[in-house]
Structures are given as structure tokens and as C-alpha cells.
Write an enzyme that holds these catalytic residues in place. Structure first.
Site, PDB file in Angstrom:
ATOM      1  N   TRP A 192      71.346  13.719  34.260  1.00  0.00           N
ATOM      2  CA  TRP A 192      71.173  13.957  35.691  1.00  0.00           C
ATOM      3  C   TRP A 192      69.866  13.296  36.166  1.00  0.00           C
ATOM      4  O   TRP A 192      68.826  13.412  35.503  1.00  0.00           O
ATOM      5  CB  TRP A 192      71.138  15.470  35.960  1.00  0.00           C
ATOM      6  CG  TRP A 192      70.868  15.773  37.400  1.00  0.00           C
ATOM      7  CD1 TRP A 192      71.757  15.703  38.426  1.00  0.00           C
ATOM      8  CD2 TRP A 192      69.616  16.149  37.974  1.00  0.00           C
ATOM      9  NE1 TRP A 192      71.139  16.010  39.613  1.00  0.00           N
ATOM     10  CE2 TRP A 192      69.816  16.289  39.369  1.00  0.00           C
ATOM     11  CE3 TRP A 192      68.341  16.362  37.446  1.00  0.00           C
ATOM     12  CZ2 TRP A 192      68.799  16.643  40.237  1.00  0.00           C
ATOM     13  CZ3 TRP A 192      67.320  16.718  38.312  1.00  0.00           C
ATOM     14  CH2 TRP A 192      67.556  16.866  39.701  1.00  0.00           C
ATOM     15  N   ASP A 359      76.012  18.617  54.653  1.00  0.00           N
ATOM     16  CA  ASP A 359      76.167  18.849  53.216  1.00  0.00           C
ATOM     17  C   ASP A 359      76.472  20.316  52.940  1.00  0.00           C
ATOM     18  O   ASP A 359      76.978  21.051  53.802  1.00  0.00           O
ATOM     19  CB  ASP A 359      74.907  18.346  52.483  1.00  0.00           C
ATOM     20  CG  ASP A 359      75.188  17.885  51.062  1.00  0.00           C
ATOM     21  OD1 ASP A 359      75.245  18.746  50.163  1.00  0.00           O
ATOM     22  OD2 ASP A 359      75.352  16.665  50.841  1.00  0.00           O
ATOM     23  N   ASP A 360      76.153  20.757  51.772  1.00  0.00           N
ATOM     24  CA  ASP A 360      76.462  22.104  51.281  1.00  0.00           C
ATOM     25  C   ASP A 360      75.909  23.189  52.214  1.00  0.00           C
ATOM     26  O   ASP A 360      74.860  22.999  52.849  1.00  0.00           O
ATOM     27  CB  ASP A 360      75.815  22.230  49.892  1.00  0.00           C
ATOM     28  CG  ASP A 360      76.346  23.398  49.107  1.00  0.00           C
ATOM     29  OD1 ASP A 360      77.126  24.189  49.661  1.00  0.00           O
ATOM     30  OD2 ASP A 360      75.954  23.507  47.930  1.00  0.00           O
ATOM     31  N   LYS A 469      82.345  14.098  51.628  1.00  0.00           N
ATOM     32  CA  LYS A 469      81.633  13.954  50.354  1.00  0.00           C
ATOM     33  C   LYS A 469      82.220  15.001  49.424  1.00  0.00           C
ATOM     34  O   LYS A 469      82.030  16.198  49.636  1.00  0.00           O
ATOM     35  CB  LYS A 469      80.134  14.179  50.563  1.00  0.00           C
ATOM     36  CG  LYS A 469      79.308  14.169  49.278  1.00  0.00           C
ATOM     37  CD  LYS A 469      77.827  14.347  49.616  1.00  0.00           C
ATOM     38  CE  LYS A 469      76.957  14.552  48.403  1.00  0.00           C
ATOM     39  NZ  LYS A 469      75.562  14.859  48.781  1.00  0.00           N
ATOM     40  N   ASP A 471      82.191  16.765  46.129  1.00  0.00           N
ATOM     41  CA  ASP A 471      81.237  17.015  45.056  1.00  0.00           C
ATOM     42  C   ASP A 471      81.900  17.724  43.876  1.00  0.00           C
ATOM     43  O   ASP A 471      83.004  18.272  43.995  1.00  0.00           O
ATOM     44  CB  ASP A 471      80.080  17.873  45.609  1.00  0.00           C
ATOM     45  CG  ASP A 471      78.764  17.586  44.910  1.00  0.00           C
ATOM     46  OD1 ASP A 471      78.774  17.066  43.786  1.00  0.00           O
ATOM     47  OD2 ASP A 471      77.701  17.886  45.510  1.00  0.00           O
ATOM     48  N   MET A 472      81.219  17.757  42.746  1.00  0.00           N
ATOM     49  CA  MET A 472      81.711  18.446  41.543  1.00  0.00           C
ATOM     50  C   MET A 472      80.474  18.685  40.678  1.00  0.00           C
ATOM     51  O   MET A 472      79.976  17.764  40.059  1.00  0.00           O
ATOM     52  CB  MET A 472      82.739  17.559  40.845  1.00  0.00           C
ATOM     53  CG  MET A 472      83.563  18.239  39.797  1.00  0.00           C
ATOM     54  SD  MET A 472      82.718  18.450  38.241  1.00  0.00           S
ATOM     55  CE  MET A 472      82.562  16.768  37.664  1.00  0.00           C
ATOM     56  N   ASN A 473      80.002  19.934  40.704  1.00  0.00           N
ATOM     57  CA  ASN A 473      78.648  20.176  40.202  1.00  0.00           C
ATOM     58  C   ASN A 473      78.534  20.906  38.869  1.00  0.00           C
ATOM     59  O   ASN A 473      77.457  21.413  38.552  1.00  0.00           O
ATOM     60  CB  ASN A 473      77.843  20.938  41.256  1.00  0.00           C
ATOM     61  CG  ASN A 473      77.290  19.994  42.306  1.00  0.00           C
ATOM     62  OD1 ASN A 473      76.764  18.943  41.970  1.00  0.00           O
ATOM     63  ND2 ASN A 473      77.433  20.347  43.563  1.00  0.00           N
ATOM     64  N   CYS A 519      81.171  12.457  44.354  1.00  0.00           N
ATOM     65  CA  CYS A 519      79.847  12.881  43.915  1.00  0.00           C
ATOM     66  C   CYS A 519      80.051  13.912  42.823  1.00  0.00           C
ATOM     67  O   CYS A 519      80.996  14.687  42.867  1.00  0.00           O
ATOM     68  CB  CYS A 519      79.105  13.504  45.103  1.00  0.00           C
ATOM     69  SG  CYS A 519      77.521  14.244  44.670  1.00  0.00           S
ATOM     70  N   ASP A 541      71.587  11.881  42.259  1.00  0.00           N
ATOM     71  CA  ASP A 541      70.798  12.799  43.081  1.00  0.00           C
ATOM     72  C   ASP A 541      69.350  12.341  43.167  1.00  0.00           C
ATOM     73  O   ASP A 541      68.571  12.866  43.964  1.00  0.00           O
ATOM     74  CB  ASP A 541      70.817  14.215  42.474  1.00  0.00           C
ATOM     75  CG  ASP A 541      71.990  15.032  42.983  1.00  0.00           C
ATOM     76  OD1 ASP A 541      72.711  14.553  43.874  1.00  0.00           O
ATOM     77  OD2 ASP A 541      72.182  16.157  42.479  1.00  0.00           O
TER      78      ASP A 541
END
Ligand code: GLA
Length: 741
Positions: A192, A359-360, A469, A471-473, A519, A541
Site C-alpha cells: 500500500w 468520496d466515502d 469510483k 473501491d475495494m478496501n 480503486c 493512495d
């Protein structure tokens, strides 16, 4: 014909004037690999390149024969491409040639992303049928050679043609047998915030690999590898590359055998993989894209850039200039309301920015990362007028509106989890491992994919959304699916990613005008598989300009600039604490899909003026920066890594932008010339430094110079010893080159 069948030699020759790929039916019926690499003349037999027979157990083991799709148990003890467990528990296979079919164009792979053609003249394909008679396992090896690139795409289809159940436990997308071992393995590895660093090692006897078991291609390794000679440079020498169009567990591996040959294999990681084929069932591997260059790494990258930008990416946004965006994540994190966002967007609009991305934190009750994933309904505390109300205000400002989602996830603290605790991946009797306080939905189950399609379609249809966007965190732990019987749990990871692809395919089809950016905590799933759905990815990031030099340089080995999201963020940088000048931050981010990741309302008047000039600069050169030919000039991975330089040249060679970056300043500098590549030696270019600083560099370079001179002598980076202190650390200088009238 780009694919010739020589019936006497029983040889297939794929060629396009840049590369040749040669296979031959050996005397024992198996398919031998004669050559992949530099172009060989057509119309000849090359059967002598393959050993005349496979000695096998009868004679001598370990024969270094080159095979197209090696299997286990037949005397080749190197890594297999295919292993199938048969009803008697054995795994021995002997694949024999049956037939082949040559056709113009290229076929799609059912349910998996792949490269494509727009007219049949762009590629020629062959499908070769093989069979293992005792088990009735039928294998179709598919190849496409592209007309204009030194590239061959390969994949395999395995069919159970018999009457008993078979279990595939290894099914590679490609296997290559190279006749020597004098190679340096180049991989893109990291973690990361420092993804895709170029890492190299000399091949040694035995196996060396990169891989993933995370359920994603991962932040740690790119699903690819390169082999280059020790003497290979950017512009000269041999190099091979293999790249997998896949977003889940992979292996990219090289094995040096006892006779100093090299076997390369690329495909789904066999670790933990098992796929049951009932009679008549078919399994398709992902596609591998193979490249050969005799002109250094640049030759590989140019080929991948063109293919991935134009014949892997698809949809409305493939060829369109991508908007300059501003994303609120680093600007506000979870702490925003409608007015704050509109304020940011208003400043952004005044600076020329085109797209505002929320975003989030807009859904459920998500004030931090402990809750609400899965509850894709707007948080009216923050956005009382809903996404629609906010979106309209953004659009009224003249900006487009974009939104962050993380579809595959669920927070234990969420309505979705309360209603469907069994939708989260886990194993009965074992605790689920949380990461970032979240669990992963079981995307291998169609009812979960259906649910996500329904709720996300409502979100997309309910507001003026132009960009997503995705995402996959976190990666997958306790891998298992309630949707699969015990004996099929080895299918879980692949079925998971098929579910992700399915959701992507359905959403992109239902909302064809929306630009998707993928992302995964940055570059954790920046792979060719997702590029087929999302033409751009959030590269990392890490928005620190200096760190980005290495990340973007590494990514550029395979990925075009049009796929690399790159943003200017605030200082001190949130990942490193570094304070790079705003001009440097932009000068790095220009070489990608450009944007900002900050609170625009907190920019000083001077910064606003700079941002405004940056956006104007990018727009003026966007077509070139997103679609031009990217050329690496000076590597941050070489020497002390203090300097990086790269450039983009237009296809007609009439325009170019060059970027030069120096991390630490050094006193009393020496002579420094930056030779350029890809220009027309006959053309004279007007050189304009950006930003303009009226210093030695500007004085020396701001003239009309010949393409020949710029290639042979170069730009002048020499700086007067009294002036160098004014540059400081983290210095960047761009040069715009325009052909004179
Ligand atoms: C990940 C992404 C970031 C941001 C956050 C939001 O870390 O990579 O860009 O979207 O999630 O939680």
C-alpha cells in the site's frame, strides 16, 4: 496469412513481421513449442527447432523439451500448465493434437474480460484442439496475433468430454519454454502507498515467482512479469513480457530447469484452486498477453499501452478526453455536509475543474470507517437534499458529479449485515477476520450480485451521476461460500471475481455514459482485468509527488497514462509529510488522468492562481498526455534515484511534453543533458519550459531546436551554481515541444 499451417511439418506459424510464435505437433502427438520471439521468415519449416521426440520414461527423464501446454506425470518434471485430478485419483495427462481452426479476428472469452478487435483485419486467431484420450479431457488452446503489435494473446478452454467427473487443479493461461536462462526477472512489487516498484533479480535454478492469494491481484504484485537480458535497456536488447487479464489470485512464475532452460507460466494461482467439471462442462482460463521486443523495454510498453488503451478498455470513455476532477477524500475525509461540498465544487469550477467526486461517507451513518458499508442510501444528516439535490447543485455550477462506492463490502454495523449476516464471507464455527472494520460480501452468489445491481442501479438512476469510483478496501479471509458444496470450495475465488465482473458488466451496460474508475486502497486491483470495465484506476493512495514518480514509472511498464489516476493533494502530504511545491505535484500528476484531492476552499490566492494555470495547461495538452506515446527517459530506480524524466509524444510527432524531476537538490551542479526520444529528426520544435521561471534552464532551452539535436544532444538541465539554491528540493521542470510551422 499471419497464421500458416505447414501440413508436412505439422507446424503452425503465427507471425506479423514483428514476432513469430511457432508450435509443432511432435512425433508422440503432443504439441511442442518451437519459438516465440523475433520474427522468422514465413513459408519455411522450422520442425528442426523442436526436439524430434519426447524420450519419456522409456529412455531418459528430464528431457528439456519445449512444450506448449505441459502436464504432470509424463517425465517433464518442471511446472505444469495443466493438472487434472481424475476419478482414479491420478493426475497424469498426455495431451495430443487433434485439429486446429484458423480464423480472422478474435473471439471473446465467455464471462471473462479479454482484449478484442474492432475489425477482423486487426488480428488472426487459431484454436488448437488437444485431447487426453484416457480421461477424455479436451483442451482448446486459443491464440490471437495482433496485426500491429508484437503481441500474442493466449488462453485455454478445458472441457470434460468423458462420462466421469474431472477436477482441474492447475490451468494456466500461458506457458512459455525459452531455450536459455540468461535472464533478469523484472517484477512490479510493493505494498500500500508504494505499489508497482520495479524490482529485479537474475534468474537462478529453480522457481521464482510473484503471486496473490488475496482474492484480488493485490497491492503487492502486478499480475505480470518481464524477462530481460542483463544488457537490455529502455531502447535496446531483448525482453519478453507476460501480463494476465485477471483481477484475482494469480501466479507469474519462471523456472530454470536442470538444462538451463526457462519455463514461464502465468495464470490463476493453483494454490487453493480446484474446479470440478461434470461431463460436458467447460472451464475457461483468463487471457494472457505475451510480448517480445528486440528494442528494449520501451518496445514492450508501447505495445501494451496501445492494446490496453484501445482494445482492452471499452465503452464511451475509452477514447474521450477524461475530465479533470476534484475528489473530496483528503480534503474532508468523512467530515462534510452539502454546503461544504458545494463550496469546494464552486472554487473548483472557478479554477477550471470539470468533475466533482464525492468520496466515502455519503451513505448510511458513516462518520468513520466503522459502519454502513452495504447501506447504499444517502445520509440525510449530511446531505438533506439527497444525492440528487447535491448532484443538481454541482451540475448547476457547470461541473459533472461523481460518486464513490464500495459494492463488495459490508460493515458488521449496517442494516445489510443485520438482515443478511450470511452474505458476508465466512466459515461456520470460525470467527471472521475483520479488516478496516469491514467484511466482504460473497460475490460468488448470484443473488448478492443481483441485489447489488438493483440497489446501485437505483443510486445511479436517482441522481445526475457521471462518474463512479468503485473501491475495494480489504482482501478476503476465511474464503468459502455458502453457495458452494464442500467439494467445490476450490472454485470460490474464481467465482468471486466472476461475480465482480458480472456486476461491472451489468452496471456499465445499464449506465454506458458513466465513467468508471477502479480503486482498491489505491492500486490493489489495478490490473488488465478491470481495465476492461473501468478505463482508469486510482494508481495509489499515495499522492506524494516524489513517491508517485516511482509508482507511475513502474505502472507505465504495462499501463497507459489514460489508465492512471493522478492527483495533486495538499501539503504536508498525508502519506509522507513531505512538502513538494505545488508545481511539482502537478508536473507529476499531469502524466496520468489529472485531478485534485484536496479542499479547494483552503487554497491561498497564490495557490488558486497556480491551480488555475495547471488546469489550463492540462486541458491544453490533455489529448497528448492521455493518448500520446509515453517514453521513459531517466529511471527513479537507477543510480541514486535522484532524477526521473519521461515524456509523451503525439502520434504525428509534432508535439511533446517532457517532464524532468529532481528529488534532492545538490550544490554546484555539473553538466546535465536530457536526450529525448520519439521526435522527428527532420522537424524543428519550439521548446517552452513550464512553469516559466526565467532561469538558466529557461534561457538555455526556450528556442527552436531540431528533433535530431534534441535526440542527440538533448535539453539543457545545467543550472548556474549561484542559481541552483533557488530550485530547492523536489524540483520539477516541464518542457512543451511544438513543431514549427
Ligand atoms: C480507499 C481509497 C481512497 C478513499 C478511501 C475512502 O482508501 O483508496 O482513495 O476512497 O478508501 O474510504
Amino acid at each position: 496469412m499471419p497464421i500458416e499451417w505447414d501440413a508436412a511439418a505439422r507446424q503452425l506459424h503465427l507471425h506479423n513481421g514483428q514476432v513469430s510464435y511457432l508450435v509443432r505437433v511432435l512425433e508422440d502427438g503432443s504439441l511442442g513449442q518451437l519459438h516465440f520471439g523475433a520474427s522468422l521468415a514465413e513459408g519455411h519449416s522450422y520442425r528442426h527447432l523442436g526436439r524430434t521426440g519426447f524420450a519419456g520414461f522409456k529412455n531418459r527423464l528430464d528431457d528439456p523439451i519445449a512444450l506448449e501446454y505441459p502436464t504432470t506425470g509424463g517425465g517433464d518434471f518442471r511446472m505444469p500448465a495443466l493438472t487434472i485430478e481424475q476419478p482414479d485419483g491420478s493426475e497424469v495427462l498426455h495431451l495430443e493434437y487433434v485439429s486446429h481452426r484458423i480464423f480472422p479476428g478474435k473471439a471473446a472469452i465467455a464471462s471473462l474480460p479479454s482484449t478484442y478487435v474492432e475489425s477482423v483485419g486487426e488480428a488472426t486467431s487459431v484454436e488448437i484442439e488437444l485431447i487426453d484420450r484416457p480421461s477424455d479431457a479436451q483442451v482448446t488452446l486459443s491464440y490471437s496475433i495482433f496485426r500491429d503489435q508484437p503481441l500474442v494473446a493466449r488462453h485455454a478452454r478445458i472441457r470434460n468430454g468423458g462420462t466421469q467427473r474431472l477436477k482441474v487443479t492447475t490451468a494456466m493461461s500461458a506457458s512459455l519454454d525459452l531455450p536459455d536462462a540468461g535472464w533478469t526477472l523484472v517484477q512490479l512489487s510493493g505494498a500500500w502507498a508504494r505499489e508497482r516498484h520495479v524490482t529485479e533479480r537474475r534468474l537462478a535454478p529453480g522457481r521464482q515467482s510473484t503471486s496473490s492469494l488475496r482474492g484480488a491481484s493485490g497491492l503487492e504484485h502486478d499480475p505480470s512479469l518481464i524477462l530481460r537480458r542483463a544488457s537490455t535497456t529502455e531502447t535496446s536488447g531483448e525482453a519478453y513480457a507476460v501480463s494476465l487479464v485477471y483481477s484475482s489470485n494469480f501466479v507469474a512464475e519462471a523456472e530454470v530447469g536442470p538444462f538451463a532452460t526457462t519455463r514461464v507460466r502465468l495464470g490463476i494461482n493453483p494454490e487453493g484452486f480446484a474446479w470440478t467439471l461434470e461431463p460436458g462442462d467447460v472451464f475457461e482460463t483468463p487471457e494472457a498477453v505475451l510480448a517480445y521486443s528486440a528494442a528494449g523495454l520501451d518496445g514492450l510498453s508501447a505495445a501494451y499501452h496501445a492494446l490496453y488503451r484501445e482494445r482492452l478498455a471499452r465503452g464511451t470513455w475509452r477514447d474521450r478526453p477524461r475530465p479533470v476532477l476534484i475528489n473530496n477524500w483528503e480534503g474532508t475525509y468523512f467530515d462534510f455536509d452539502e454546503q461544504k461540498l458545494v463550496d469546494i465544487a464552486t472554487v473548483a469550477r472557478d479554477l477550471g475543474i470539470e468533475l466533482f467526486v464525492l468520496d466515502d461517507g455519503w451513505f448510511g451513518a458513516r462518520d468513520d470507517d466503522t459502519t454502513s458499508l452495504g447501506d447504499w442510501t444517502v445520509d440525510r444528516r449530511k446531505l438533506p437534499n439527497g444525492l440528487d439535490g447535491l448532484g443538481r447543485r454541482i451540475e448547476d455550477l457547470g461541473l459533472r458529479f461523481g460518486l464513490w462506492i464500495e459494492p463488495e463490502m459490508v460493515s458488521p454495523q449496517s442494516k445489510l449485515f443485520a438482515e443478511h449476516p450470511d452474505w458476508a464471507i465466512g466459515i461456520a464455527g470460525r470467527e471472521r477476520t475483520e479488516s478496516r472494520q469491514q467484511l466482504v460480501l460473497d460475490m460468488s452468489r448470484p443473488e448478492i450480485v443481483d441485489h447489488l445491481f438493483t440497489v446501485l442501479s437505483e443510486v445511479l438512476a436517482g441522481a445526475p451521476i457521471s462518474y463512479i469510483k468503485w473501491d475495494m478496501n480489504r482482501n478476503i479471509t476465511e474464503p468459502a461460500s455458502l453457495g458452494l458444496p464442500a467439494e467445490r470450495q476450490g472454485e470460490f475465488f474464481h467465482r468471486y471475481i466472476l461475480g465482480v465482473y458480472d456486476l461491472y458488466a451489468r452496471l456499465t451496460a445499464a449506465f454506458p455514459k458513466v465513467l468508471f474508475e477502479s480503486c482498491a486502497s489505491g492500486g490493489g486491483r489495478f490490473d488488465p482485468g478491470l481495465l476492461a470495465f473501468a478505463p482508469q484506476a486510482w494508481t495509489s493512495d499515495d499522492t506524494d509527488a516524489i513517491e508517485r514518480l516511482r509508482i507511475q514509472w513502474g505502472a507505465s511498464l504495462f499501463y497507459p497514462l489514460s489508465s492512471m489516476g493522478a492527483h495533486v493533494s495538499a501539503v504536508p502530504n498525508h502519506q509522507t509529510g513531505r512538502r513538494a511545491p505545488i508545481a511539482t505535484r502537478a508536473a507529476v500528476a499531469f502524466f496520468g488522468v489529472f485531478g485534485y484531492e484536496l479542499d479547494a476552499t483552503s487554497l491561498t490566492p497564490e495557490e488558486r492562481a497556480e491551480v488555475s494555470a495547471q488546469v489550463a495547461f492540462y486541458k491544453a495538452h490533455r489529448e497528448l498526455l492521455q493518448r500520446g506515446r509515453f517514453v521513459r527517459l531517466r529511471s527513479p530506480f537507477e543510480g541514486d534515484g535522484n532524477e526521473t524524466a519521461w515524456m509523451v509524444v503525439s502520434d504525428d510527432q509534432r508535439r511533446a511534453v517532457v517532464g524532468y524531476y529532481r528529488t534532492l537538490n545538490r550544490p554546484n551542479p555539473g553538466v546535465n543533458r536530457l536526450r529525448l526520444r520519439g521526435l522527428d529528426p527532420e522537424v524543428r520544435y519550439l521548446v517552452t519550459p513550464w512553469p516559466s521561471r526565467s532561469d538558466t534552464v529557461e534561457r538555455d532551452n526556450a528556442h527552436t531546436r531540431g528533433g535530431d539535436e534534441l535526440a542527440q544532444v538533448g535539453l539543457f538541465l545545467d543550472v548556474d551554481r549561484h542559481e541552483i539554491a533557488s530550485h530547492g528540493d523536489y524540483w520539477a521542470q516541464l518542457f512543451v515541444l511544438e513543431a514549427g510551422a
